[in-house]
Design a protein around this motif. Structure first.
Motif, PDB file in Angstrom:
ATOM      1  N   MET A   1       0.706  -0.896   0.013  1.00 27.17           N
ATOM      2  CA  MET A   1      -0.040   0.080  -0.139  1.00 27.17           C
ATOM      3  C   MET A   1       0.654   1.270  -0.035  1.00 27.17           C
ATOM      4  SD  MET A   1      -3.354   0.851   2.471  1.00 27.17           S
ATOM      5  CE  MET A   1      -2.525   1.852   3.728  1.00 27.17           C
ATOM      6  N   MET A   2       1.988   1.205   0.713  1.00 29.55           N
ATOM      7  CA  MET A   2       2.737   2.410   0.717  1.00 29.55           C
ATOM      8  C   MET A   2       3.486   2.577  -0.429  1.00 29.55           C
ATOM      9  SD  MET A   2       6.034   3.374   3.431  1.00 29.55           S
ATOM     10  CE  MET A   2       5.058   3.985   4.467  1.00 29.55           C
ATOM     11  N   MET A   3       3.950   1.160  -1.288  1.00 25.20           N
ATOM     12  CA  MET A   3       4.661   1.659  -2.695  1.00 25.20           C
ATOM     13  C   MET A   3       3.511   2.160  -3.548  1.00 25.20           C
ATOM     14  SD  MET A   3       7.314  -1.419  -3.174  1.00 25.20           S
ATOM     15  CE  MET A   3       6.224  -2.703  -2.217  1.00 25.20           C
ATOM     16  N   GLU A   4       2.481   1.720  -3.564  1.00 24.98           N
ATOM     17  CA  GLU A   4       1.318   2.330  -4.458  1.00 24.98           C
ATOM     18  C   GLU A   4       1.029   3.756  -4.255  1.00 24.98           C
ATOM     19  OE1 GLU A   4       0.096   0.918  -6.963  1.00 24.98           O
ATOM     20  OE2 GLU A   4       1.386  -0.852  -6.623  1.00 24.98           O
ATOM     21  N   ALA A   5       1.047   4.384  -2.972  1.00 25.80           N
ATOM     22  CA  ALA A   5       1.152   5.589  -2.444  1.00 25.80           C
ATOM     23  C   ALA A   5       2.012   6.536  -3.166  1.00 25.80           C
ATOM     24  CB  ALA A   5       0.828   5.921  -1.121  1.00 25.80           C
ATOM     25  N   LEU A   6       3.240   6.083  -2.674  1.00 24.44           N
ATOM     26  CA  LEU A   6       4.536   6.693  -3.215  1.00 24.44           C
ATOM     27  C   LEU A   6       4.260   6.727  -4.836  1.00 24.44           C
ATOM     28  CD1 LEU A   6       7.191   5.313  -0.762  1.00 24.44           C
ATOM     29  CD2 LEU A   6       6.145   7.577  -0.585  1.00 24.44           C
ATOM     30  N   LYS A   7       4.152   5.857  -5.408  1.00 21.78           N
ATOM     31  CA  LYS A   7       4.315   5.786  -6.797  1.00 21.78           C
ATOM     32  C   LYS A   7       3.181   6.942  -7.607  1.00 21.78           C
ATOM     33  CE  LYS A   7       4.810   0.926  -7.621  1.00 21.78           C
ATOM     34  NZ  LYS A   7       4.003  -0.466  -8.199  1.00 21.78           N
ATOM     35  N   ASP A   8       2.214   7.306  -6.820  1.00 23.91           N
ATOM     36  CA  ASP A   8       1.454   8.369  -7.158  1.00 23.91           C
ATOM     37  C   ASP A   8       1.850   9.812  -7.010  1.00 23.91           C
ATOM     38  OD1 ASP A   8      -0.465   6.563  -8.147  1.00 23.91           O
ATOM     39  OD2 ASP A   8      -1.503   6.635  -6.251  1.00 23.91           O
ATOM     40  N   ILE A   9       3.246   9.894  -6.371  1.00 24.39           N
ATOM     41  CA  ILE A   9       3.728  11.219  -6.092  1.00 24.39           C
ATOM     42  C   ILE A   9       3.946  11.842  -7.325  1.00 24.39           C
ATOM     43  CG2 ILE A   9       5.604  12.400  -4.981  1.00 24.39           C
ATOM     44  CD1 ILE A   9       5.552  10.520  -2.876  1.00 24.39           C
ATOM     45  N   PRO A  10       3.552  13.023  -7.510  1.00 23.84           N
ATOM     46  CA  PRO A  10       3.902  13.748  -8.914  1.00 23.84           C
ATOM     47  C   PRO A  10       5.497  14.029  -8.856  1.00 23.84           C
ATOM     48  CG  PRO A  10       2.072  14.968  -7.799  1.00 23.84           C
ATOM     49  CD  PRO A  10       2.614  13.961  -7.037  1.00 23.84           C
ATOM     50  N   ARG A  11       6.099  13.679 -10.199  1.00 22.66           N
ATOM     51  CA  ARG A  11       7.372  14.038 -10.156  1.00 22.66           C
ATOM     52  C   ARG A  11       7.632  15.038 -11.434  1.00 22.66           C
ATOM     53  NH1 ARG A  11       7.456   8.452  -9.863  1.00 22.66           N
ATOM     54  NH2 ARG A  11       7.796   8.092 -12.161  1.00 22.66           N
ATOM     55  N   VAL A  12       8.571  15.977 -11.268  1.00 27.70           N
ATOM     56  CA  VAL A  12       8.769  17.107 -12.301  1.00 27.70           C
ATOM     57  C   VAL A  12       9.440  16.610 -13.355  1.00 27.70           C
ATOM     58  CG1 VAL A  12      10.509  18.203 -11.416  1.00 27.70           C
ATOM     59  CG2 VAL A  12       9.205  19.526 -12.770  1.00 27.70           C
ATOM     60  N   SER A  13      10.349  15.633 -13.164  1.00 29.97           N
ATOM     61  CA  SER A  13      10.963  14.886 -14.099  1.00 29.97           C
ATOM     62  C   SER A  13      10.437  13.780 -14.779  1.00 29.97           C
ATOM     63  CB  SER A  13      12.464  14.501 -13.649  1.00 29.97           C
ATOM     64  OG  SER A  13      13.250  13.779 -14.526  1.00 29.97           O
ATOM     65  N   THR A  14       9.854  13.849 -16.076  1.00 27.91           N
ATOM     66  CA  THR A  14       9.244  12.783 -16.629  1.00 27.91           C
ATOM     67  C   THR A  14      10.029  11.561 -16.937  1.00 27.91           C
ATOM     68  OG1 THR A  14       9.511  13.893 -18.668  1.00 27.91           O
ATOM     69  CG2 THR A  14       7.496  14.314 -17.704  1.00 27.91           C
ATOM     70  N   GLU A  15      11.353  11.910 -17.075  1.00 30.41           N
ATOM     71  CA  GLU A  15      12.387  10.911 -17.469  1.00 30.41           C
ATOM     72  C   GLU A  15      12.672   9.931 -15.967  1.00 30.41           C
ATOM     73  OE1 GLU A  15      14.150  10.993 -20.982  1.00 30.41           O
ATOM     74  OE2 GLU A  15      12.748  12.407 -21.283  1.00 30.41           O
ATOM     75  N   SER A  16      12.259  10.423 -15.102  1.00 37.04           N
ATOM     76  CA  SER A  16      12.941   9.699 -13.593  1.00 37.04           C
ATOM     77  C   SER A  16      12.182   8.536 -13.536  1.00 37.04           C
ATOM     78  CB  SER A  16      12.618  10.626 -12.584  1.00 37.04           C
ATOM     79  OG  SER A  16      11.239  10.953 -12.469  1.00 37.04           O
TER      80      SER A  16
END
Length: 174
Positions: free
Chosen positions: A153-168
């Motif tokens: 559940m924590m990994m899924e929540a962290l995956k949803d954090i927006p990232r400014v670098s689209t390549e990351s």
């Protein structure tokens, strides 16, 4: 010590300002961040620093780390490592977003690693800030604490954090 490139620093008392000034030439720094070191290291201009590992020990490490980022314009790799922290969940933490984004986040930081991320509110805010502002970020590696109740559940929540670098790439270790 103008040729000093790398340093591993662990003090039980605050070092003097003359010693701290010699650290400004470092390109790599491993810092055990204790209360005594917070003020001193947050005021140094690390003009050559490219790699930094922060080992939080007993202090509220978030704000000093943000100050260090602001003083490290060439920083390419930042690691937060709780491995040597006896009780990371007991560290006092506070989150106050800075008024400006450190230059290294805008133009340099490529690798961000967090070993034994615990998921506390202040930690999550710091992580969101890094991911939202690190424009050159190529890889973020988050290693979760073994005691985390629901890792998936924590990994899924962290995956949803927006990232400014689209390549990351966001990677997890457990």
């Amino acid at each position: 010590m103008s040729c000093l490139d790398d340093a591993y620093i662990d003090f039980d008392s605050r070092p003097d300002d003359k010693f701290l000034a010699t650290l400004s030439s470092l390109s790599s720094l491993a810092l055990y961040l204790k209360d005594e070191m917070v003020v001193g290291c947050s005021t140094i201009k690390f003009s050559r620093l490219m790699e930094c590992i922060i080992y939080p020990e007993e202090s509220d490490w978030i704000e000093p780390t943000l100050l260090l980022l602001g003083n490290s314009p060439k920083l390419k790799s930042l690691t937060i490592d709780y491995d040597c922290t006896p009780e990371p969940e007991d560290l006092p933490l506070s989150w106050n977003p800075p008024s400006s984004v450190p230059g290294c986040l805008s133009s340099e930081l490529e690798l961000f690693v967090w070993k034994f991320y615990g998921g506390r509110e202040e930690e999550e805010q710091f992580l969101k800030y890094i991911l939202a502002n690190a424009k050159c970020l190529k890889t973020a590696v988050i290693s979760l604490m073994r005691t985390t109740p629901d890792l998936e559940m924590m990994m899924e929540a962290l995956k949803d954090i927006p990232r400014v670098s689209t390549e990351s790439k966001l990677m997890f270790e457990t």
